[in-house]
Design an enzyme around this catalytic site. Structure first.
Site, PDB file in Angstrom:
ATOM      1  N   CYS A 173      70.337  91.065 -10.598  1.00  0.00           N
ATOM      2  CA  CYS A 173      71.171  91.072  -9.572  1.00  0.00           C
ATOM      3  C   CYS A 173      71.829  92.516  -8.647  1.00  0.00           C
ATOM      4  O   CYS A 173      72.259  92.686 -10.214  1.00  0.00           O
ATOM      5  CB  CYS A 173      72.315  90.586  -9.745  1.00  0.00           C
ATOM      6  N   CYS A 189      75.155  93.260 -10.071  1.00  0.00           N
ATOM      7  CA  CYS A 189      75.998  93.752 -11.956  1.00  0.00           C
ATOM      8  C   CYS A 189      75.377  95.011 -12.204  1.00  0.00           C
ATOM      9  O   CYS A 189      75.801  95.335 -12.519  1.00  0.00           O
ATOM     10  CB  CYS A 189      74.700  92.898 -12.598  1.00  0.00           C
ATOM     11  N   ASP A 209      63.857 127.956  12.836  1.00  0.00           N
ATOM     12  CA  ASP A 209      63.741 129.136  11.867  1.00  0.00           C
ATOM     13  C   ASP A 209      62.365 129.943  12.841  1.00  0.00           C
ATOM     14  O   ASP A 209      61.590 128.145  13.306  1.00  0.00           O
ATOM     15  CB  ASP A 209      63.612 129.971  10.478  1.00  0.00           C
ATOM     16  N   ASP A 244      61.385 127.627   7.095  1.00  0.00           N
ATOM     17  CA  ASP A 244      60.124 127.810   5.902  1.00  0.00           C
ATOM     18  C   ASP A 244      60.483 127.352   4.399  1.00  0.00           C
ATOM     19  O   ASP A 244      59.178 128.045   3.311  1.00  0.00           O
ATOM     20  CB  ASP A 244      59.199 128.335   6.962  1.00  0.00           C
ATOM     21  N   ASP A 253      65.234 132.194   3.769  1.00  0.00           N
ATOM     22  CA  ASP A 253      66.341 130.789   4.698  1.00  0.00           C
ATOM     23  C   ASP A 253      66.621 129.952   3.597  1.00  0.00           C
ATOM     24  O   ASP A 253      67.796 128.820   4.181  1.00  0.00           O
ATOM     25  CB  ASP A 253      65.605 129.891   5.617  1.00  0.00           C
TER      26      ASP A 253
HETATM   27  P1  ADP Z   1      61.929 134.496  10.611  1.00  0.00           P
HETATM   28  O1  ADP Z   1      63.416 134.596  10.980  1.00  0.00           O
HETATM   29  O2  ADP Z   1      61.574 135.121  12.042  1.00  0.00           O
HETATM   30  O3  ADP Z   1      61.330 133.583   9.969  1.00  0.00           O
HETATM   31  P2  ADP Z   1      62.188 136.836   8.991  1.00  0.00           P
HETATM   32  O4  ADP Z   1      63.948 136.607   8.195  1.00  0.00           O
HETATM   33  O5  ADP Z   1      61.429 135.579   7.818  1.00  0.00           O
HETATM   34  O6  ADP Z   1      61.740 136.076  10.546  1.00  0.00           O
HETATM   35  O7  ADP Z   1      62.193 138.383   8.838  1.00  0.00           O
HETATM   36  C1  ADP Z   1      62.609 138.847   9.646  1.00  0.00           C
HETATM   37  C2  ADP Z   1      62.065 140.534  10.144  1.00  0.00           C
HETATM   38  O8  ADP Z   1      61.794 140.569   9.257  1.00  0.00           O
HETATM   39  C3  ADP Z   1      60.381 140.420  10.331  1.00  0.00           C
HETATM   40  O9  ADP Z   1      60.101 139.971  11.152  1.00  0.00           O
HETATM   41  C4  ADP Z   1      59.520 141.567   9.630  1.00  0.00           C
HETATM   42  O10 ADP Z   1      59.754 142.288  11.188  1.00  0.00           O
HETATM   43  C5  ADP Z   1      60.286 141.996   9.051  1.00  0.00           C
HETATM   44  N1  ADP Z   1      60.509 141.500   7.214  1.00  0.00           N
HETATM   45  C6  ADP Z   1      60.481 140.558   6.822  1.00  0.00           C
HETATM   46  N2  ADP Z   1      59.981 140.082   5.270  1.00  0.00           N
HETATM   47  C7  ADP Z   1      58.787 141.643   5.583  1.00  0.00           C
HETATM   48  C8  ADP Z   1      57.870 141.680   4.745  1.00  0.00           C
HETATM   49  N3  ADP Z   1      56.923 141.223   3.650  1.00  0.00           N
HETATM   50  N4  ADP Z   1      57.361 143.000   5.661  1.00  0.00           N
HETATM   51  C9  ADP Z   1      57.114 143.660   6.343  1.00  0.00           C
HETATM   52  N5  ADP Z   1      57.980 142.426   7.451  1.00  0.00           N
HETATM   53  C10 ADP Z   1      58.429 142.442   6.585  1.00  0.00           C
HETATM   54 MG    MG Z   2      61.210 133.018   7.811  1.00  0.00          MG
END
Ligand code: ADP
Ligand code: MG
Length: 686
Positions: free
Chosen positions: A13, A16, A393, A583, A587
């Site tokens: 139930c 319950c 994103d 993803d 983020d």
């Molecule tokens: P988004 O907000 O589009 O998902 P990210 O915040 O992950 O992008 O990254 C922002 C920017 O930082 C990328 O466009 C790149 O220029 C730089 N960046 C982030 N991580 C890396 C990495 N591992 N190697 C080279 N560039 C990076």
């Molecule tokens: Mg990203």
């Protein structure tokens, strides 16, 4: 505190279930208690109470239930045959009492025997509870009304009531079981066994839990992949539809990852096991779905609270009816007013509501899992249906995140293109970012991972490391401090000590079907926004392509967080909700901050599964529309059930207080409502 989990056997139930939870919550030694009527699961945390002590508390509310271990012992379905026999015997005796030419005393005795046969279980329940916790329950109220009916001279009516009630209970149990089964069938991805390779000539069938990391297992045609692993031999076509909700075959060969839960449609493979069963994809998904309904939705908690006061209110009304009616209207005798009051008791259980609300949420969660959308709690279904703004994103969410290398620029002529690329690849080999994965996939530069020291990922900007005492920065313009005209391409710069020596230009494309999916969101009056760490020209190009007006670029994870906080504030005093879709890379803070954080492409990515409230197993943005559809349908059906159940109860109360309907009609209607709401709930699954 340690977390415990048991199955509450014979919990039949729903009200319950709530009572048990309430009782357990009174004990300070127990934390995070939850009794789930849909899955029959009891969870709690404690340091001090033993299982026996907890069971004793549970039994003080529901004497008939027992706590059993969730795994191992299969729950045997309670047979309804003894109940049916009891019903037939009861009806038989009653008919004898009516049709045999007996004198009054004998006839009364026969009817009393029939009552005892019928009421045996109900009385037993009522008395047990009254003794153990001085509480009245549904069984007690039914007993009082039926015995009351007998005493005011409505013997036949009483018998009708108890038999209808009993039949109703049996049907209810069946309907609830059917719903539970339909939902668990939807999620029938649990692997039964694994073919463990002992040596070249010997293969043994074992349970997936027994397989260890490093073992080799064989998956034949038609079999489920039981555990995550890497293909070491053979190739096959895997059907991943049970994970993603989409019937797409993916071909795997040596070196590829095969995820548990998918089915080998054609071919034969050997896997090197990379995860034990517990950490395998299939188990993670199952755990998530099973635990999802443990977090009760606010509506559910509210309804539980409301139904708790419903019973006492009805009892008080019943007493008032019994006392006041004859005073107000002299034509009504006390016998009659007591009878009318007893009808109130018959419908004093909020059963339909208590059953259909949790089952409804459970169905919604089951339905979305089937579609490859894992919703981590009933509450998120409520949030999804009220989403008014979705923030996306960009990289890996709206775009494929599969970058191609367009060109390599060299700014310092003492280096070659290959040198620039090598610095990038060396660093990226430690990163999980889509940029890193794509670059590694598309290059064939020789490098030594071990040369890289002090690797650091600067989230949203890039990375830094040292090699042979040279300081290397790989990342965006802000990271290296390079001012050059921005282009519509993602550029990854390489800075060696103080000099920017070159850059790699990358291009990414929008995922197929994204534009249509966003259009559908817009047509629901949902606002769309893009947040990205990438540079402005690229962000605007993508936004233009997708016809999105609101776009913010060059954001660091902290900027995204602050911007989202502002948006959330705007909706603070409304029912409208904000979703963030990402993803899971760079983020997670925003995913957690949003009213509902949705991560994409969850299959195989444990970090995305952990960071968000809703996990979409595929890459398709349109799944967000599907999730909202399911959430809306679930909520609509739950609402229908609530309104219907309340309406019928109120009508019965009115009609019976006016003496228009009798007790048996009231039971019939009440049980009918419960059954109808259960069947209505099943519509969520269709
Ligand atoms: P988004 O907000 O589009 O998902 P990210 O915040 O992950 O992008 O990254 C922002 C920017 O930082 C990328 O466009 C790149 O220029 C730089 N960046 C982030 N991580 C890396 C990495 N591992 N190697 C080279 N560039 C990076
Ligand atoms: Mg990203």
């Amino acid at each position: 505190m340690k977390r415990y989990e048991f199955i509450v056997k014979d919990l039949d139930c729903a009200a319950c279930a709530n009572e048990i939870q309430e009782e357990l919550e009174k004990h300070k030694e127990l934390k995070n208690v939850n009794v789930n009527f849909s899955t029959l699961k009891l969870v709690y945390e404690t340091d001090s109470l033993s299982k026996e002590e907890v069971e004793k508390i549970v039994k003080s509310v529901e004497p008939d239930v027992t706590l059993i271990e969730p795994k191992g012992e299969k729950i045997k379905k309670q047979s309804s045959i003894p109940e049916v026999i009891r019903l037939i015997v009861g009806v038989g005796i009653t008919l004898l009492g009516i049709f045999l030419p007996l004198n009054n005393t004998v006839s009364s005795i026969v009817i009393i025997i029939a009552y005892v046969v019928f009421l045996y279980r109900t009385i037993k329940n009522a008395v047990k509870l009254l003794i153990s916790s001085k509480k009245i329950n549904e069984s007690f109220l039914i007993t009082v009304s039926v015995v009351g009916a007998f005493l005011v001279g409505k013997q036949m009516e009483g018998l009708m009531v108890i038999s209808l009630y009993e039949i109703g209970k049996i049907l209810e149990g069946k309907a609830v079981n059917k719903t539970r089964k339909s939902i668990s069938d939807l999620m029938d991805i649990r692997p039964e066994y694994a073919n463990l390779k002992i040596n070249e000539n010997e293969v043994k069938q074992v349970s997936p839990e027994e397989v260890k990391v490093g073992d080799t297992i064989i998956i034949k045609q038609g079999e489920k992949v039981p555990i995550d692993g890497v293909v070491t031999k053979g190739s096959c076509a895997l059907d991943t539809s049970s994970l993603t909700g989409e019937s797409l075959l993916s071909h795997v060969k040596e070196g590829d990852v095969a995820l548990s839960g998918s089915i080998n449609e054609q071919g034969l493979i050997e896997l090197n096991v990379t995860q034990n069963y517990e950490n395998s994809t299939v188990n993670k998904i199952l755990e998530l779905v099973e635990n999802a309904t443990d977090k009760k939705a606010r509506t559910e908690t509210f309804v539980n609270k409301a139904s708790r006061i419903y019973t006492p209110i009805v009892i008080v009304l019943a007493i008032l009816v019994a006392i006041i009616l004859p005073i107000v209207n002299r034509n009504i005798s006390y016998n009659e007013s007591v009878y009318r009051a007893l009808i109130f008791l018959v419908i004093s259980c909020p059963c339909a509501i208590a059953i259909s609300v949790p089952l409804g949420y459970f169905s919604g969660i089951g339905k979305s899992s089937k579609a490859g959308i894992l919703v981590k709690g009933s509450d998120y279904l409520d949030v999804l249906k009220n989403v008014k703004e979705v923030v996306f994103d960009k990289t890996g969410t709206l775009t494929k995140g599969k970058f191609e290398i367009r060109k390599v620029d060299v700014y310092d002529k003492s280096f070659s293109e290959n040198d620039v690329l090598k610095y990038v690849v060396q660093g990226e080999s430690f990163s999980n970012h889509p940029i890193a994965k794509s670059i590694l996939k598309h290059t064939s530069v020789d490098y030594n991972k071990n040369d890289v020291k002090d690797f650091k990922e600067i989230s949203g900007m890039g990375l830094s490391y040292t090699i042979n005492s040279d300081k290397v920065l790989v990342g965006n313009r802000e990271l290296v401090g390079y001012s050059e005209d921005k282009t519509e391409e993602t550029k990854i710069f390489v800075k060696l000590n103080d000099v920017v020596i070159g850059a790699v230009s990358l291009s990414d494309t929008v995922k197929d079907g994204t534009k249509n999916a966003l259009d559908r969101l817009k047509s629901r009056n949902i606002k769309i926004r893009i947040f990205t760490g990438d540079n402005k020209p690229i962000a605007e190009k993508i936004a233009h392509e997708l016809e999105v007006k609101n776009v913010e670029s060059e954001m660091l994870p902290a900027d995204k967080y602050n911007a989202l906080e502002k948006i959330l504030k705007k909706y603070n005093n409304t029912n409208d909700k904000v979703a963030f879709v990402g993803d899971g890379i760079n983020d997670s803070p925003v995913l957690a901050l949003a009213d509902v954080g949705i991560s994409m492409g969850g299959v195989g990515s444990h970090s995305a599964i952990e960071a968000s409230d809703v996990v979409i197993m595929t890459d398709s943005i349109d799944k967000i529309n599907e999730a909202i559809d399911i959430a809306k349908k679930t909520s609509k059906i739950i609402k229908q059930n609530l309104i219907f159940a309340i309406l019928v109860k109120v009508i019965i109360l009115l009609l019976s207080s006016m003496g228009i309907t009798g007790m048996s009609f009231a039971v019939f209607a009440d049980v009918g409502v419960t059954l109808i709401t259960i069947f209505n709930t099943l519509r969520i699954l269709r």
